[in-house]
Write a protein that holds these residues in place. Structure first.
Motif, PDB file in Angstrom:
ATOM      1  N   CYS A  79       0.797  -1.350   0.098  1.00  0.00           N
ATOM      2  CA  CYS A  79      -0.063   0.006   0.068  1.00  0.00           C
ATOM      3  C   CYS A  79       0.856   1.236   0.125  1.00  0.00           C
ATOM      4  O   CYS A  79       0.482   2.097  -0.806  1.00  0.00           O
ATOM      5  CB  CYS A  79      -0.911  -0.069   1.234  1.00  0.00           C
ATOM      6  N   LEU A 107      -7.738  -3.411   8.181  1.00  0.00           N
ATOM      7  CA  LEU A 107      -5.905  -3.110   8.112  1.00  0.00           C
ATOM      8  C   LEU A 107      -5.790  -2.030   8.860  1.00  0.00           C
ATOM      9  O   LEU A 107      -6.407  -0.840   8.856  1.00  0.00           O
ATOM     10  CB  LEU A 107      -5.807  -2.703   6.574  1.00  0.00           C
ATOM     11  N   HIS A 110      -2.234   1.452   7.175  1.00  0.00           N
ATOM     12  CA  HIS A 110      -2.500   1.379   5.883  1.00  0.00           C
ATOM     13  C   HIS A 110      -2.252   2.689   5.369  1.00  0.00           C
ATOM     14  O   HIS A 110      -2.059   3.698   6.022  1.00  0.00           O
ATOM     15  CB  HIS A 110      -4.168   0.976   5.747  1.00  0.00           C
TER      16      HIS A 110
END
Length: 163
Positions: A79, A107, A110
């Motif tokens: 990411c 998540l 992130h």
């Protein structure tokens, strides 16, 4: 030793130029900001889909702080690295973009980005690690920045908590 750094610099410049050229090509095929981000998303998904060629970073620090040109060259997929590459493309095209560190429902730690839309005078969030890059309603922004170094202490703390 200086020759080694000069060579690295040449490789980085070449990769940055390639990233800029791709961004320009994608913009020429786009009708608006959402369309452009979608086209960047599709390009990166295709570029990073071959599992044998992709490099997965070993930590959040590597994901966020690897220079864009290096992440692009080694096909780093995370990411943070995808955010960095997309942000570089958009900035090359003149967009005001911020990197975002936060959480989603599934998540923690992130990364995604937001772009200032001059038409609506709003920041629009995009997450290229999702199928629908504009579906960010359930994202929780903890910090945003121009460079990860601005919020390095937050990222380092997140890294330490993962150890």
């Amino acid at each position: 030793m200086e020759e080694k750094y000069a060579l690295i610099s040449i490789v980085m410049d070449k990769n940055n130029q390639e990233i800029a050229e791709i961004a320009s090509q994608l913009q020429s095929k786009s009708q608006n900001l959402n369309d452009l981000v979608h086209n960047i998303h599709e390009f990166l998904n295709n570029y990073l889909k071959n599992e044998e060629l992709v490099y997965i970073p070993k930590s959040i620090l590597e994901s966020r702080f690897t220079p864009v040109s290096v992440a692009y060259k080694v096909r780093m997929r995370s990411c943070g690295s995808v955010t960095n590459i997309a942000v570089e493309m958009l900035r090359h095209l003149g967009y005001k973009v911020k990197k975002v560190h936060g959480n989603t429902q599934t998540l923690n730690n992130h990364a995604w980005f937001k772009v200032y839309d001059t038409n609506s005078s709003n920041w629009i969030h995009y997450d290229l690690s999702q199928n629908n890059e504009s579906d960010t309603a359930k994202h929780n922004e903890l910090a945003s920045c121009n460079t990860w170094e601005e919020i390095e202490s937050i990222i380092v703390q997140a890294h330490l908590e993962l150890q």
